[in-house]
Design a protein around this motif. Structure first.
Motif, PDB file in Angstrom:
ATOM      1  N   TRP A 164      39.830 -18.651  -2.768  1.00 53.52           N
ATOM      2  CA  TRP A 164      40.548 -17.782  -1.830  1.00 53.52           C
ATOM      3  C   TRP A 164      40.770 -18.533  -0.509  1.00 53.52           C
ATOM      4  N   TRP A 165      39.771 -19.269  -0.074  1.00 54.90           N
ATOM      5  CA  TRP A 165      39.823 -19.966   1.222  1.00 54.90           C
ATOM      6  C   TRP A 165      40.681 -21.225   1.142  1.00 54.90           C
ATOM      7  N   LEU A 166      40.514 -21.966   0.077  1.00 56.05           N
ATOM      8  CA  LEU A 166      41.161 -23.299  -0.001  1.00 56.05           C
ATOM      9  C   LEU A 166      42.396 -23.310  -0.899  1.00 56.05           C
ATOM     10  N   ASP A 177      29.860 -26.022  -0.090  1.00 61.39           N
ATOM     11  CA  ASP A 177      30.498 -25.887  -1.409  1.00 61.39           C
ATOM     12  C   ASP A 177      31.570 -24.802  -1.437  1.00 61.39           C
ATOM     13  N   VAL A 178      31.618 -23.973  -0.400  1.00 58.45           N
ATOM     14  CA  VAL A 178      32.580 -22.860  -0.405  1.00 58.45           C
ATOM     15  C   VAL A 178      33.732 -23.130   0.573  1.00 58.45           C
ATOM     16  N   PHE A 179      33.397 -23.496   1.804  1.00 59.61           N
ATOM     17  CA  PHE A 179      34.427 -23.632   2.840  1.00 59.61           C
ATOM     18  C   PHE A 179      34.790 -25.088   3.106  1.00 59.61           C
ATOM     19  N   GLY A 180      34.201 -25.982   2.351  1.00 60.93           N
ATOM     20  CA  GLY A 180      34.522 -27.397   2.499  1.00 60.93           C
ATOM     21  C   GLY A 180      33.549 -28.116   3.416  1.00 60.93           C
ATOM     22  N   ARG A 181      33.547 -29.418   3.329  1.00 57.61           N
ATOM     23  CA  ARG A 181      32.550 -30.249   4.043  1.00 57.61           C
ATOM     24  C   ARG A 181      32.862 -30.453   5.510  1.00 57.61           C
ATOM     25  N   GLU A 182      34.007 -29.891   5.947  1.00 58.98           N
ATOM     26  CA  GLU A 182      34.405 -30.046   7.359  1.00 58.98           C
ATOM     27  C   GLU A 182      34.240 -28.752   8.134  1.00 58.98           C
ATOM     28  N   GLY A 228      17.725 -11.026  -1.522  1.00 60.21           N
ATOM     29  CA  GLY A 228      17.672 -10.812  -2.978  1.00 60.21           C
ATOM     30  C   GLY A 228      17.924 -12.072  -3.776  1.00 60.21           C
ATOM     31  N   GLN A 229      17.995 -11.840  -5.099  1.00 59.61           N
ATOM     32  CA  GLN A 229      18.107 -12.941  -6.057  1.00 59.61           C
ATOM     33  C   GLN A 229      19.384 -13.775  -5.936  1.00 59.61           C
ATOM     34  N   ILE A 230      20.528 -13.086  -5.931  1.00 53.90           N
ATOM     35  CA  ILE A 230      21.811 -13.815  -5.926  1.00 53.90           C
ATOM     36  C   ILE A 230      21.941 -14.606  -4.630  1.00 53.90           C
ATOM     37  N   ALA A 231      21.595 -13.937  -3.529  1.00 54.99           N
ATOM     38  CA  ALA A 231      21.723 -14.591  -2.223  1.00 54.99           C
ATOM     39  C   ALA A 231      20.891 -15.870  -2.160  1.00 54.99           C
ATOM     40  N   TYR A 232      19.775 -15.871  -2.838  1.00 55.28           N
ATOM     41  CA  TYR A 232      18.884 -17.046  -2.768  1.00 55.28           C
ATOM     42  C   TYR A 232      19.599 -18.313  -3.250  1.00 55.28           C
ATOM     43  N   SER A 233      20.459 -18.173  -4.253  1.00 57.06           N
ATOM     44  CA  SER A 233      21.266 -19.332  -4.692  1.00 57.06           C
ATOM     45  C   SER A 233      22.536 -19.481  -3.859  1.00 57.06           C
ATOM     46  N   LEU A 234      23.139 -18.346  -3.504  1.00 52.70           N
ATOM     47  CA  LEU A 234      24.442 -18.383  -2.824  1.00 52.70           C
ATOM     48  C   LEU A 234      24.357 -19.003  -1.434  1.00 52.70           C
ATOM     49  N   LEU A 235      23.288 -18.685  -0.716  1.00 48.57           N
ATOM     50  CA  LEU A 235      23.171 -19.192   0.655  1.00 48.57           C
ATOM     51  C   LEU A 235      23.156 -20.714   0.668  1.00 48.57           C
ATOM     52  N   TYR A 236      22.508 -21.287  -0.321  1.00 47.08           N
ATOM     53  CA  TYR A 236      22.480 -22.753  -0.425  1.00 47.08           C
ATOM     54  C   TYR A 236      23.906 -23.297  -0.528  1.00 47.08           C
ATOM     55  N   MET A 237      24.694 -22.697  -1.417  1.00 51.44           N
ATOM     56  CA  MET A 237      26.053 -23.228  -1.657  1.00 51.44           C
ATOM     57  C   MET A 237      26.928 -23.097  -0.410  1.00 51.44           C
ATOM     58  N   ILE A 238      26.808 -21.965   0.286  1.00 50.12           N
ATOM     59  CA  ILE A 238      27.632 -21.779   1.500  1.00 50.12           C
ATOM     60  C   ILE A 238      27.221 -22.808   2.557  1.00 50.12           C
ATOM     61  N   ALA A 239      25.906 -22.916   2.780  1.00 45.00           N
ATOM     62  CA  ALA A 239      25.427 -23.803   3.855  1.00 45.00           C
ATOM     63  C   ALA A 239      25.653 -25.273   3.525  1.00 45.00           C
ATOM     64  N   MET A 280      36.164 -31.830  12.634  1.00 48.88           N
ATOM     65  CA  MET A 280      35.314 -30.653  12.326  1.00 48.88           C
ATOM     66  C   MET A 280      35.823 -29.455  13.124  1.00 48.88           C
ATOM     67  N   SER A 281      36.154 -28.321  12.424  1.00 49.98           N
ATOM     68  CA  SER A 281      36.687 -27.162  13.154  1.00 49.98           C
ATOM     69  C   SER A 281      35.557 -26.267  13.669  1.00 49.98           C
ATOM     70  N   GLU A 282      35.935 -25.290  14.510  1.00 51.62           N
ATOM     71  CA  GLU A 282      34.971 -24.326  15.075  1.00 51.62           C
ATOM     72  C   GLU A 282      34.214 -23.621  13.951  1.00 51.62           C
ATOM     73  N   PRO A 283      32.943 -23.265  14.151  1.00 49.91           N
ATOM     74  CA  PRO A 283      32.228 -22.547  13.089  1.00 49.91           C
ATOM     75  C   PRO A 283      32.834 -21.167  12.818  1.00 49.91           C
ATOM     76  N   ILE A 284      32.807 -20.754  11.562  1.00 50.09           N
ATOM     77  CA  ILE A 284      33.205 -19.384  11.219  1.00 50.09           C
ATOM     78  C   ILE A 284      31.949 -18.572  10.939  1.00 50.09           C
ATOM     79  N   ARG A 285      32.041 -17.275  11.203  1.00 46.71           N
ATOM     80  CA  ARG A 285      30.907 -16.384  10.915  1.00 46.71           C
ATOM     81  C   ARG A 285      31.081 -15.830   9.504  1.00 46.71           C
ATOM     82  N   VAL A 286      30.041 -15.981   8.710  1.00 46.40           N
ATOM     83  CA  VAL A 286      30.061 -15.550   7.311  1.00 46.40           C
ATOM     84  C   VAL A 286      28.863 -14.641   7.090  1.00 46.40           C
TER      85      VAL A 286
END
Ligand code: NAI
Ligand code: OAA
Length: 327
Positions: free
Chosen positions: A252-254, A28-33, A14-25, A1-7
């Motif tokens: 972009w990340w992976l 689903d975006v930066f990988g399971r590690e 708002g509306q979009i963030a309500y779904s997006l925050l789930y995926m980031i946390a 597990m690498s050091e946490p990144i700030r995102v």
């Protein structure tokens, strides 16, 4: 597990963030590690709502979420961030075009460009979602001169996902069997969804689907899908926009593996598109660096479509710079 990144996610209440925050946390975006620290920016009157979002993030008990920082201060939100999802902006209502949002929204991206320039990591990767996304990304980058231009991108992935889904339905196959559809130009009704290089089940889409559909109904459906969602939901796309933002930054990340994705990026003159507008091109990504796919054939039909969307972006740029220079 690498050091946490700030995102950072702006428009976090708002509306979009309500779904997006789930995926980031959820990884689903930066990988399971990859652990993340989320900084959540919204405006002062939304701090109460944002507090509720923070409670829910806590209640999800995400194992990758190290810390959540809600704030109305861009200096706090952008401090040392590696990635910024710039979602916070006014959405359009029925009957509006996205460029009608320019006067209300472009100043947000001027201010946030300046704040990113001062507080973010110099290799921060910025995705602009707030509309009109291409021109807002251009302005944001303009006001962040110490961050490389290629680190600013605009979201046309939702258009790509829409186009892919339409073709999968038409051909009668799974989405995963449809590849390399390109979105050229502006995230607007002038965009050009292009299947000339696309495949479905390994065959050219142009051999599977009739040209009259591909050159008219298909293009218009994708161009006007956002308006169709607003007409039905009375609010703009949010779940699908969040999924597209997650897809964009994940690739972009992976990195990508042998297929194109479309991103709004600063034109370098490829395909005779004028430099210094943010234009959606097909890109491939390795080591967190995107490259515009070169050498694709642009026929007369495609060139006509590229000219229309280019003209709109040049007009938007002029209007946006005038607004910013007046403030
Ligand atoms: N590029 C794309 O494909 C898409 C873009 N959009 C755009 O995304 C934007 C956000 O959409 P929604 O989440 O549905 O809107 P929303 O109205 O639900 O949320 C926007 C949030 O941004 C906040 N905000 C406003 N000014 C801010 C500032 N200066 N700093 C931080 N936060 C600020 C608002 O308080 C609000 O909480 C809109 O401009 C919309 O048109 C929406 C769908 C797709
Ligand atoms: O249509 C809108 O205003 C929201 C948006 O950008 C989209 O759904 O593509």
């Amino acid at each position: 597990m690498s050091e946490p990144i700030r995102v950072c996610v702006t428009g976090a209440a708002g509306q979009i963030a309500y779904s997006l925050l789930y995926m980031i946390a959820n990884g689903d975006v930066f990988g399971r590690e990859q652990k993340v620290i989320l900084t959540l920016l919204d405006i002062e009157p939304m701090m109460g709502v944002l507090e509720g979002v923070v409670m829910e993030l806590s209640d999800c008990a995400f194992t990758l979420l190290t810390q959540v920082i809600p704030t109305a201060d861009p200096a706090v939100a952008f401090k040392d961030v590696s990635v910024a999802f710039l979602v916070g902006a006014m959405p359009r209502r029925q009957g509006m075009e996205r460029k009608d949002l320019l006067s209300a929204n472009v100043k947000i991206f001027k201010v946030q460009g300046e704040a990113l320039n001062t507080y973010a990591k110099k290799d921060v990767k910025v995705l602009v979602v707030g509309n009109p996304a291409n021109t807002n990304a251009l302005i944001c980058s303009h006001y962040a001169p110490t961050i490389p231009k290629e680190n600013f991108t605009a979201m046309t992935r939702l258009d790509q996902n829409r186009a892919r889904a339409q073709i999968a339905q038409r051909v009668g196959t799974d989405i995963s069997n449809v590849q390399n559809i390109i979105i050229w130009g502006n995230h607007s009704a002038t965009q050009f969804p292009d299947v000339a290089n696309g495949t479905a089940n390994g065959k050219a889409i142009t051999d599977l689907v009739d040209t009259s559909y591909l050159q008219s109904e298909f293009i218009e459906t994708v161009q006007k899908r956002g308006a169709a969602v607003i007409a039905a939901r009375k609010m703009s796309s949010a779940m699908s926009a969040a999924k597209a933002a997650a897809d964009h930054v994940r690739d972009w990340w992976l990195g990508t593996t042998g297929t194109f994705v479309s991103m709004g990026v600063l034109s370098d003159g490829s395909y005779n598109i004028p430099k210094d507008i943010v234009f959606s091109f097909p890109v491939e990504i390795q080591n967190k660096q995107w490259k515009i796919v070169q050498g694709l054939n642009i026929d007369e039909f495609a060139r006509g479509k590229l000219d229309i969307t280019t003209k709109e972006l040049l007009e938007e740029k002029e209007e946006a710079m005038a607004i910013c220079n007046a403030n």
